[in-house]
Design a protein around this motif. Structure first.
Motif, PDB file in Angstrom:
ATOM      1  N   GLY A  13       0.946  -0.905   0.272  1.00 43.86           N
ATOM      2  CA  GLY A  13      -0.269  -0.002  -0.670  1.00 43.86           C
ATOM      3  C   GLY A  13       0.930   1.787  -0.031  1.00 43.86           C
ATOM      4  N   LEU A  14       1.911   1.132   0.744  1.00 42.43           N
ATOM      5  CA  LEU A  14       3.247   2.260   1.240  1.00 42.43           C
ATOM      6  C   LEU A  14       3.612   2.405  -0.878  1.00 42.43           C
ATOM      7  N   LEU A  30       1.035   3.818  -3.389  1.00 47.57           N
ATOM      8  CA  LEU A  30       0.863   5.559  -2.132  1.00 47.57           C
ATOM      9  C   LEU A  30       1.645   6.540  -3.518  1.00 47.57           C
ATOM     10  N   ILE A  78       0.622   7.217  -6.542  1.00 50.96           N
ATOM     11  CA  ILE A  78      -0.444   8.530  -6.655  1.00 50.96           C
ATOM     12  C   ILE A  78       0.307   9.580  -7.219  1.00 50.96           C
ATOM     13  N   ASN A  79       1.196   9.145  -5.893  1.00 51.02           N
ATOM     14  CA  ASN A  79       2.375  10.584  -5.803  1.00 51.02           C
ATOM     15  C   ASN A  79       3.196  10.853  -7.027  1.00 51.02           C
ATOM     16  N   ARG A 115      -6.704   8.853  -6.031  1.00 50.08           N
ATOM     17  CA  ARG A 115      -6.994   8.355  -5.704  1.00 50.08           C
ATOM     18  C   ARG A 115      -8.433   7.477  -4.761  1.00 50.08           C
ATOM     19  N   SER A 116      -8.288   6.066  -4.216  1.00 49.87           N
ATOM     20  CA  SER A 116      -9.806   5.924  -4.169  1.00 49.87           C
ATOM     21  C   SER A 116     -10.773   5.420  -5.916  1.00 49.87           C
ATOM     22  N   VAL A 155      -5.938   1.873  -9.831  1.00 46.31           N
ATOM     23  CA  VAL A 155      -4.908   2.098  -8.551  1.00 46.31           C
ATOM     24  C   VAL A 155      -5.409   0.714  -7.810  1.00 46.31           C
ATOM     25  N   LEU A 184      -4.197   2.714   2.492  1.00 45.51           N
ATOM     26  CA  LEU A 184      -3.307   3.295   1.798  1.00 45.51           C
ATOM     27  C   LEU A 184      -3.662   4.664   1.307  1.00 45.51           C
ATOM     28  N   ILE A 185      -4.689   3.262   0.412  1.00 42.16           N
ATOM     29  CA  ILE A 185      -4.281   4.722  -1.160  1.00 42.16           C
ATOM     30  C   ILE A 185      -6.317   5.106  -1.306  1.00 42.16           C
ATOM     31  N   GLY A 186      -6.600   5.614  -0.078  1.00 41.97           N
ATOM     32  CA  GLY A 186      -7.858   6.181   0.010  1.00 41.97           C
ATOM     33  C   GLY A 186      -8.952   5.365  -0.672  1.00 41.97           C
TER      34      GLY A 186
END
Length: 439
Positions: free
Chosen positions: A275-276, A279, A283-284, A290-291, A295, A370-372
């Motif tokens: 998950g980290l 993210l 995502i970043n 997100r969500s 993803v 973690l990814i919303g």
């Protein structure tokens, strides 16, 4: 008989006796070991039965919802005429549908409209989510405007819990959410046959809601479906290709040994680490929303890949070397041998490992948090890029709600998730037994 002969016979008898004692001890040890195994299995089955009983006993009622049959008058004073609706749907969208439902229930219960306390008590028996249900009826068929129709409306969560015996109605009025006057209304509805518990289809079709009676798993089921499709489309071909290369074509050196060690280590990495990674990367860095199911599917693909690679390599390794030698002896190339002979024979094991990996991914929660994917999503996602959630995440969100009715929904959602996992594991067992070949 000489003393030597007697001594020899006694010695042989002693050895025989010791041998018999040793055999008896071994048999006793085997019986104890067997008993330990049976006891261990029995303890495991007992805990499993307790777990399933605790979930099913609390969650089976979630599949039934209390509904009230109310004569609804779709008044033109509130909704306007059908001709006005054809010009603009704004008035229909913003109409006071809760008032229409309340007026219908007041009429059904023969309540004096001037008795505002009784009218308010009656209105609390109906879910505030009836706004959407009545609006959909009108928008679907404008001809209902100006008519009176019997409509089954969801009861409030308090009434639903009371009907299911989740509240002690014998305690004083100030200690329960249902008043004495509302109990009288419920008794009248039962006498008239206007209240019943019906199958809760909304549990499978509704999205997120702050009201337990209108909260459902529709968005979570669609989101999980999208994610499983993405995992299947990416993890299976990549995992199988990597396994074929490592097992059949890669040279045995320190570099490939390092890759194998890393794959085995990745299979043991906690899911929250993936998950980290999702993210940080998806995502970043890539800027994906997100969500989104996309993803979530990519993160679960990374988590599932080691499982599929390990299972596929084991299936390839289980194919006898004689199959390869026979194909090569008949003039087949290395690639033809692998793809025409070895891979088809290893397919049952590959499918089994893939399904088990998908089942594991379906039940993951930590990387999705973690990814919303804990967003409050009401509408069904049309594409994997739309906001969505997943079944285990929805269970986590409902478990944090304070309302008692959400505890019932939580157990019901767990039952549905366990049913999906059981189906996937049974499918894996069936495929293994159906296509497995013993050498």
């Amino acid at each position: 008989m000489s003393d030597a002969t007697a001594s020899g016979i006694a010695s042989a008898a002693a050895r025989s006796n010791r041998r018999d004692i040793g055999i008896k001890r071994r048999y006793a040890a085997e019986r104890r070991f067997k008993a330990y195994g049976i006891i261990a299995i029995g303890i495991g089955l007992c805990f499993l039965a307790i777990l399933l009983w605790s979930i099913i006993s609390k969650g089976y009622t979630a599949f039934w919802q209390t509904e009230i049959r109310v004569p609804i008058t779709f008044s033109e004073q509130i909704l306007g005429t059908p001709e006005d609706a054809l010009k603009s749907e704004t008035k229909l969208m913003m109409a006071n549908y809760p008032r229409i439902a309340r007026d219908g229930l007041v009429k059904l219960l023969d309540i004096d409209p001037s008795n505002r306390k009784a009218v308010t008590a009656a209105g609390k028996l109906i879910s505030s989510g009836t706004r959407v249900a009545l609006r959909d009826i009108v928008l679907k068929d404008l001809s209902v405007i100006g008519t009176t129709q019997d409509v089954w409306l969801y009861a409030s969560s308090e009434l639903d819990s009371a009907m299911k015996g989740q509240y002690d109605l014998s305690v004083p009025e100030n200690r329960r959410p249902i008043s004495d006057q509302q109990l009288q209304f419920i008794a009248k509805l039962k006498a008239d046959g206007a209240i019943a518990q019906r199958f809760n289809w909304g549990l499978f079709t509704f999205g997120a809601s702050s009201r337990a009676e209108t909260a459902g798993l529709g968005v979570a089921i669609i989101g999980s479906f999208y994610m499983m499709l993405i995992v299947l489309a990416l993890a299976l071909p990549i995992g199988v290709a990597a396994s074929i290369y490592l097992e059949e074509f890669a040279p045995k050196n320190k570099f490939t040994d390092l890759i194998e060690v890393n794959i085995n280590n990745l299979a043991a990495v906690p899911s929250i680490v993936f998950g980290l990674l999702g993210l940080a990367v998806f995502i970043n860095w890539f800027g994906l929303p997100r969500s989104a199911s996309l993803v979530g599917g990519l993160v679960l693909t990374l988590m599932t890949l080691p499982t599929i690679i390990i299972a596929t390599r084991a299936a390839l390794r289980a194919v006898p070397p004689s199959i390869r030698w026979a194909a090569l002896g008949l003039g087949a190339s290395k690639t033809q041998t692998v793809f025409h002979h070895v891979l088809p024979l290893a397919a049952p094991g590959i499918l089994t490992g893939t399904i088990i990996g998908l089942a594991q991914a379906l039940g993951e929660t930590a990387p999705l948090l973690l990814i919303g994917m804990v967003a409050f999503v009401v509408n069904d996602p049309a594409t994997p890029m739309d906001p969505a959630t997943a079944l285990p995440v929805q269970i986590y969100m409902w478990a944090n709600e304070a309302e008692r009715a959400f505890a019932e929904r939580t157990s019901g959602a767990i039952i549905i998730l366990l049913a999906f996992l059981a189906i996937m594991n049974l499918t894996a067992i069936f495929l293994r037994r159906r296509f497995e070949r013993r050498w």
